[in-house]
Design an enzyme around this catalytic site. Structure first.
Site, PDB file in Angstrom:
ATOM      1  N   GLU A 277      -8.130  -0.671   5.774  1.00 17.22           N
ATOM      2  CA  GLU A 277      -8.413  -1.954   5.123  1.00 17.22           C
ATOM      3  C   GLU A 277      -9.817  -2.455   5.477  1.00 17.22           C
ATOM      4  O   GLU A 277     -10.433  -3.184   4.722  1.00 17.22           O
ATOM      5  CB  GLU A 277      -7.362  -2.981   5.577  1.00 17.22           C
ATOM      6  CG  GLU A 277      -6.904  -3.914   4.469  1.00 17.22           C
ATOM      7  CD  GLU A 277      -5.664  -4.713   4.841  1.00 17.22           C
ATOM      8  OE1 GLU A 277      -4.753  -4.791   4.004  1.00 17.22           O
ATOM      9  OE2 GLU A 277      -5.605  -5.268   5.952  1.00 17.22           O
ATOM     10  N   HIS A 298       4.037  22.126  12.738  1.00 19.20           N
ATOM     11  CA  HIS A 298       4.931  23.024  12.010  1.00 19.20           C
ATOM     12  C   HIS A 298       5.068  22.610  10.554  1.00 19.20           C
ATOM     13  O   HIS A 298       5.942  23.103   9.847  1.00 19.20           O
ATOM     14  CB  HIS A 298       6.293  23.054  12.705  1.00 19.20           C
ATOM     15  CG  HIS A 298       6.185  23.543  14.123  1.00 19.20           C
ATOM     16  ND1 HIS A 298       6.492  24.836  14.493  1.00 19.20           N
ATOM     17  CD2 HIS A 298       5.747  22.931  15.245  1.00 19.20           C
ATOM     18  CE1 HIS A 298       6.257  24.980  15.790  1.00 19.20           C
ATOM     19  NE2 HIS A 298       5.801  23.834  16.271  1.00 19.20           N
ATOM     20  N   LYS A 412      -1.042  -7.357  -6.700  1.00 18.53           N
ATOM     21  CA  LYS A 412      -0.251  -8.601  -6.634  1.00 18.53           C
ATOM     22  C   LYS A 412      -0.360  -9.357  -7.952  1.00 18.53           C
ATOM     23  O   LYS A 412       0.628  -9.902  -8.455  1.00 18.53           O
ATOM     24  CB  LYS A 412      -0.763  -9.495  -5.499  1.00 18.53           C
ATOM     25  CG  LYS A 412      -0.500  -8.960  -4.113  1.00 18.53           C
ATOM     26  CD  LYS A 412      -0.944  -9.966  -3.066  1.00 18.53           C
ATOM     27  CE  LYS A 412      -0.970  -9.346  -1.684  1.00 18.53           C
ATOM     28  NZ  LYS A 412      -1.641 -10.163  -0.701  1.00 18.53           N
TER      29      LYS A 412
END
Ligand code: PA5
Length: 425
Positions: A277, A298, A412
Site C-alpha cells: 500500500e 515443496h 469501493k
C-alpha cells in the site's frame, strides 16, 4: 537488536551497487517532516508518545476482558486488523489455558466464515473490540452490526458494556455511536495511517487481551526507533531500503518475504500491506509476496528456483528457538535418520535455511537476511520498527508518497453504487 545481511545480494548489484548515502536525504525528509505525506508520520513517535494513563487503560481493559470472557471478537480490516493478528499469531500462536480465544472478523465479506466463527464461539461469554479509524468501512461495519445483535440477545441491557471501540478521537460514525451508547473508546491518532498503527491501541488492546506484555513491546519499540534513528550508512533500515530499490532498478520486481516459523504468517500479511500500500502507486513499486518455509519449498520452491528471474528474497530469522526438539535415536534405524539423532530441529532448520539460501542465490535470487534474537515482545517490536522506518525511506527513495492509498477507493465506489448505497454514483 536486529541485524541485516545483504551479502547474498551483492552478486546481483550493478554499477557499483546501492549507494546507502542516498537514504540520508530520505531519512531527513521523513524526520523533519518535509516529505510527501508528512502529516501521517506520527507512528514513529507512537511508543514515546503513548501516555502511561493510556497504557494503563489498555492493560486494565484487557484484564477485565480476560477475567470475564472466554473470547474476544476483534472486528477490523487492513491496517485495523493485520498488525494485531500478526503479533498475536507470532507471539501467542495457541491460546494458553487462561487466554480468551481471539476471533478476527470484519476482514472480509464471507458469510461462511462469519457463521463458522459464530458456531465456534457457541455460548461462550465474549467481548467485542471494534476497530475502524474512519468508522465507515463496510466489512467491519457489517460484522459489527451482526455481533451487536448477538450481544443484545445474549446480554440485554448489559450488552453495551461488552463493546470497546478503537476509532478516531473526534469524527466518524463509530465515534458518534460510541459516544451515544457509552462504549469505552481508544484512539487511532490523526497522524497515523492504518497500516502504521499497530503500536497504538489498534494493535495493543487485542495483543494485551491475548496475554502479550504490551509494556515490554512499547519499551522495546522506544529503544528500536532510537537505534534506527542513527544517520549512518550502517543503519540497517537505510541498507534494506537502498538495497531493495537498487535490486528493483536492476529488474527484481517481486520481493518474497520468507520465514521458517509458521507463526510468522500474519506478520508477513502485515508486511505485505505495509509495503504494497505504501509503494505500489504511480505505476511503480516492488510487488510484495510471502512464503512459509520449509512448507512452501515443496510448492513455490520450484518457481523461486527456476521461474522468471525477477525475484528477490528477504528471510526473517530468529536466533533462538523457544523450545528444543531433538530427533530421537532408534536402534533399528529403519528410516535411515540416525545421522540426525540427538540433533535439534532448530539446528536442522538453520542448516536447511543455509542450503536454501545457497541454492536460491545460485538460481539467480538475491537473498537478504533479517535476524532478530527471539520470537518475543522485543523481537516483534524490532521487526515492526525496522520495517516501518525502512518502508518510509524506501518509498521516498522511489519517489512516491508512502503514506497515502488513493487506489483503494476505486472498488469501493463501484461496490457502493452496485449495492445501492444512498447517494453513491
Ligand atoms: O492502511 C489503511 O489505511 C487501510 O488498510 C485501513 O486501515 C483499512 O481500510 C481500514 O480502514 P478503517 O480503519 O478506516 O476501517
Amino acid at each position: 537488536m536486529l541485524t541485516f545481511d545483504y551479502s547474498g545480494a551483492e552478486r546481483f548489484f550493478q554499477n557499483g551497487g546501492p549507494d546507502f548515502s542516498t537514504a540520508a536525504a530520505a531519512h531527513k525528509a521523513f524526520s523533519d517532516k518535509s516529505g510527501a505525506g508528512a502529516e501521517f508520520t506520527g507512528w514513529a513517535e507512537l511508543p514515546r508518545r503513548i501516555k502511561e494513563t493510556e497504557l494503563d487503560r489498555i492493560v486494565e481493559t484487557a484484564a477485565l476482558i480476560r477475567s470475564r470472557s472466554k473470547a474476544l471478537i476483534v472486528i477490523g480490516i487492513g491496517g485495523s486488523y493485520l498488525g494485531a493478528r500478526g503479533a498475536i499469531e507470532l507471539l501467542r500462536p495457541l491460546p494458553g489455558e487462561n487466554d480468551p480465544q481471539i476471533f478476527f472478523v470484519g476482514n472480509g465479506l464471507s458469510a461462511d466464515y462469519l457463521n463458522d466463527v459464530l458456531t465456534q464461539l457457541g455460548d461462550r461469554d465474549f467481548d467485542v473490540n471494534v476497530i475502524s479509524k474512519s468508522g465507515t468501512t463496510l466489512e467491519p461495519a457489517v460484522s459489527f452490526r451482526i455481533f451487536r445483535a448477538l450481544l443484545d440477545e445474549k446480554y440485554g441491557d448489559e450488552a453495551d458494556k461488552h463493546i470497546f471501540a478503537t476509532t478516531d478521537a473526534h469524527r466518524g460514525v463509530l465515534k458518534s455511536l460510541a459516544d451515544d451508547r457509552g462504549w469505552p473508546c481508544f484512539v487511532v491518532p490523526d497522524d497515523v495511517g492504518g497500516r502504521f498503527s499497530v503500536l497504538s491501541a489498534v494493535g495493543l488492546l487485542p495483543m494485551a487481551v491475548a496475554g502479550i506484555d504490551v509494556r515490554r513491546v512499547i519499551d522495546a519499540a522506544i529503544a528500536e526507533f532510537e537505534a534506527l534513528d542513527r544517520r549512518s550508512t550502517d543503519n540497517p533500515a537505510w541498507q534494506y531500503a537502498a538495497v531493495r530499490q537498487h535490486l528493483y532498478a536492476a529488474g527484481k520486481r517481486v520481493e518474497i518475504l520468507a520465514c521458517y516459523e509458521p507463526s510468522f504468517r500474519f506478520m508477513a500479511e502485515w508486511w505485505k500491506q505495509l509495503y504494497g500500500e505504501s509503494e505500489g502507486k504511480d505505476g511503480i513499486g516492488i510487488f510484495p509476496a510471502s512464503v512459509e518455509f520449509t512448507a512452501d519449498l515443496h510448492s513455490m520452491g520450484q518457481y523461486i528456483q527456476e521461474g522468471p528471474r525477477d525475484l528477490m528474497e528477504t528471510v526473517v530469522r530468529f536466533r533462538k528457538a523457544r523450545t528444543n526438539c531433538p530427533v530421537p535415536f532408534e536402534a533399528a534405524d529403519a528410516d535411515g535418520l540416525n545421522y540426525l539423532a540427538g540433533r535439534d530441529l532448530k539446528e536442522i532448520c538453520a542448516i536447511a535455511a543455509d542450503a536454501v539460501r545457497e541454492a536460491h542465490i545460485d538460481g539467480g535470487v538475491p537473498n537478504l537476511i533479517l535476524e532478530v534474537e527471539e520470537r518475543n515482545e522485543e523481537g516483534f517490536a524490532a521487526l515492526v520498527c525496522f520495517f516501518e522506518l525502512a518502508c518510509a525511506i524506501s518509498g521516498y527513495l522511489s519517489g512516491v508518497n508512502p503514506f497515502d492509498q488513493p487506489g483503494v477507493e476505486a472498488y469501493k465506489k463501484n461496490m457502493f453504487r452496485m449495492l445501492g448505497k444512498p447517494g453513491a454514483k
